[in-house]
Design a protein around this motif. Structure first.
Motif, PDB file in Angstrom:
ATOM      1  N   GLY A  86       0.813  -1.211   0.000  1.00 31.03           N
ATOM      2  CA  GLY A  86       0.000   0.000   0.000  1.00 31.03           C
ATOM      3  C   GLY A  86       0.844   1.257   0.000  1.00 31.03           C
ATOM      4  O   GLY A  86       0.546   2.228  -0.707  1.00 31.03           O
ATOM      5  N   ARG A  87       1.905   1.255   0.788  1.00 34.85           N
ATOM      6  CA  ARG A  87       2.807   2.403   0.810  1.00 34.85           C
ATOM      7  C   ARG A  87       3.446   2.621  -0.565  1.00 34.85           C
ATOM      8  O   ARG A  87       3.547   3.753  -1.043  1.00 34.85           O
ATOM      9  N   THR A  88       3.880   1.533  -1.179  1.00 33.76           N
ATOM     10  CA  THR A  88       4.519   1.636  -2.489  1.00 33.76           C
ATOM     11  C   THR A  88       3.577   2.244  -3.515  1.00 33.76           C
ATOM     12  O   THR A  88       3.968   3.120  -4.304  1.00 33.76           O
ATOM     13  N   LEU A  89       2.331   1.793  -3.522  1.00 32.98           N
ATOM     14  CA  LEU A  89       1.368   2.293  -4.497  1.00 32.98           C
ATOM     15  C   LEU A  89       1.167   3.794  -4.370  1.00 32.98           C
ATOM     16  O   LEU A  89       1.248   4.529  -5.366  1.00 32.98           O
ATOM     17  N   ILE A  90       0.937   4.280  -3.166  1.00 32.68           N
ATOM     18  CA  ILE A  90       0.650   5.708  -3.023  1.00 32.68           C
ATOM     19  C   ILE A  90       1.907   6.539  -3.222  1.00 32.68           C
ATOM     20  O   ILE A  90       1.829   7.686  -3.685  1.00 32.68           O
ATOM     21  N   GLU A  91       3.072   5.995  -2.931  1.00 30.45           N
ATOM     22  CA  GLU A  91       4.325   6.715  -3.203  1.00 30.45           C
ATOM     23  C   GLU A  91       4.486   6.944  -4.701  1.00 30.45           C
ATOM     24  O   GLU A  91       4.869   8.033  -5.147  1.00 30.45           O
ATOM     25  N   ILE A  92       4.185   5.922  -5.489  1.00 31.22           N
ATOM     26  CA  ILE A  92       4.293   6.041  -6.946  1.00 31.22           C
ATOM     27  C   ILE A  92       3.347   7.110  -7.472  1.00 31.22           C
ATOM     28  O   ILE A  92       3.675   7.846  -8.408  1.00 31.22           O
ATOM     29  N   TYR A  93       2.177   7.247  -6.842  1.00 30.79           N
ATOM     30  CA  TYR A  93       1.197   8.238  -7.279  1.00 30.79           C
ATOM     31  C   TYR A  93       1.455   9.626  -6.699  1.00 30.79           C
ATOM     32  O   TYR A  93       0.734  10.568  -7.023  1.00 30.79           O
ATOM     33  N   SER A  94       2.477   9.762  -5.861  1.00 26.60           N
ATOM     34  CA  SER A  94       2.723  11.047  -5.197  1.00 26.60           C
ATOM     35  C   SER A  94       3.581  12.002  -6.009  1.00 26.60           C
ATOM     36  O   SER A  94       3.895  13.107  -5.554  1.00 26.60           O
ATOM     37  N   GLY A  95       3.997  11.583  -7.198  1.00 26.07           N
ATOM     38  CA  GLY A  95       4.640  12.478  -8.151  1.00 26.07           C
ATOM     39  C   GLY A  95       5.807  13.267  -7.603  1.00 26.07           C
ATOM     40  O   GLY A  95       6.795  12.716  -7.128  1.00 26.07           O
ATOM     41  N   SER A  96       5.685  14.599  -7.654  1.00 23.30           N
ATOM     42  CA  SER A  96       6.795  15.481  -7.297  1.00 23.30           C
ATOM     43  C   SER A  96       7.235  15.315  -5.851  1.00 23.30           C
ATOM     44  O   SER A  96       8.421  15.460  -5.539  1.00 23.30           O
ATOM     45  N   GLU A  97       6.315  15.012  -4.953  1.00 20.16           N
ATOM     46  CA  GLU A  97       6.681  14.830  -3.550  1.00 20.16           C
ATOM     47  C   GLU A  97       7.563  13.595  -3.375  1.00 20.16           C
ATOM     48  O   GLU A  97       8.505  13.586  -2.584  1.00 20.16           O
TER      49      GLU A  97
END
Length: 311
Positions: A86-97
């Motif tokens: 779950g962490r990996t997925l949202i990190e990938i979607y966090s773009g510039s951050e």
């Protein structure tokens, strides 16, 4: 052209599933970065994974390769593997951050200096990783530090999800090459020009060589090793290791795999991934059907299926 009812139902199911996923992602992205990463890990491990049957897959895979693992550790991994996913997925979607965190990342391991030398000499390099830690961290970190890295990816089976997923991983860095004849040709051109390419191939491959992973027979793709031999490229295992705080990473760069037969090199890649997984058991994606169909009884017959990621 006649459209079958099953195809309509399948597309509708994909569309609804994608809507639900987009809703969860949008909600998570509304939170500050650290809170969203933790929240998505919690949601995946405590809500989604049990409903999707991921807990059972983790348990079954562990029972197959490590039958003596204590029950308390099995239960921990059932939770923590999904949390990391779950962490990996949202990190990938966090773009510039997410990208901003790559600028200060450290590169460890015996292959780090070798990789820098290859970059400066424009020597072809094949980077190999697995579904471990955050598998997009090595690519993002290398690009942030001036490495010319392209990557081969498998389009998702859900075409609606695939559209925004490819956009998300494309934001992290370019070029990206979709699996297929055209994408493969572009990838080869990039490699022959002295660029680096990334492979992520710890998934079941129907026509793969029968090698071992965690001591059990497993179908394994030889493509990374074969390309390294054909183009005299370095074949380097590399991993984005999640640190104890759950938010930051280091990039572990192993020594290049010596050239030999493609089977020997691919087995060395399996062994490398196994070694780092044993050090961080919760960071490998034990949800994969990695050992199918060899785990089934001998009399079981399976129909041929395409080589693709099975999530």
């Amino acid at each position: 052209m006649k459209i079958k009812r099953g195809e309509i139902e399948g597309s509708l199911g994909q569309y609804i599933g994608n809507l639900a996923t987009r809703g969860v992602l949008a909600l998570a992205l509304s939170l500050p970065y650290a809170r969203r990463v933790r929240a998505m890990g919690w949601f995946m491990s405590r809500v989604f994974a049990p409903l999707a049957g991921y807990d059972k897959r983790v348990r079954d895979n562990l029972a197959h390769v490590m039958p003596d693992l204590p029950e308390a550790e099995v239960k921990r991994l059932m939770r923590d593997v999904a949390d990391n996913a779950g962490r990996t997925l949202i990190e990938i979607y966090s773009g510039s951050e997410f990208i901003a965190k790559m600028k200060d990342i450290r590169f460890d391991g015996p292959g780090a200096e070798i990789l820098r030398e290859a970059r400066d000499a424009r020597r072809p390099v094949i980077l190999h990783t697995g579904h471990f830690g955050n598998y997009d961290v090595p690519r993002a970190a290398l690009i942030a530090h001036g490495y010319d890295v392209g990557s081969l990816y498998n389009p998702m089976k859900n075409k609606f999800f695939n559209e925004h997923y490819v956009k998300a991983i494309g934001t992290i860095g370019q070029p990206l090459f979709p699996r297929g004849r055209r994408g493969y040709a572009q990838l080869l051109k990039h490699l022959k020009s002295g660029g680096m390419i990334g492979f992520l191939s710890d998934v079941y491959v129907h026509q793969g060589a029968m090698l071992t992973y965690f001591g059990k027979p497993v179908r394994t793709a030889l493509s990374a090793a074969e390309l390294a031999l054909k183009y005299d490229a370095l074949l380097i295992p590399i991993y984005g290791v999640r640190l104890e705080d759950g938010l930051h990473f280091k990039v572990q760069v192993e020594a290049p795999v010596p050239h030999g037969t493609a089977e020997e090199m691919a087995q060395a890649l399996n062994d490398s991934l196994e070694a780092i997984t044993r050090d961080h058991m919760e960071q490998w994606f034990w949800i994969h059907r990695r050992w199918k169909p060899e785990r089934l009884p001998p009399e079981t017959k399976l129909s041929p299926e395409p080589d693709e990621e099975q999530l």
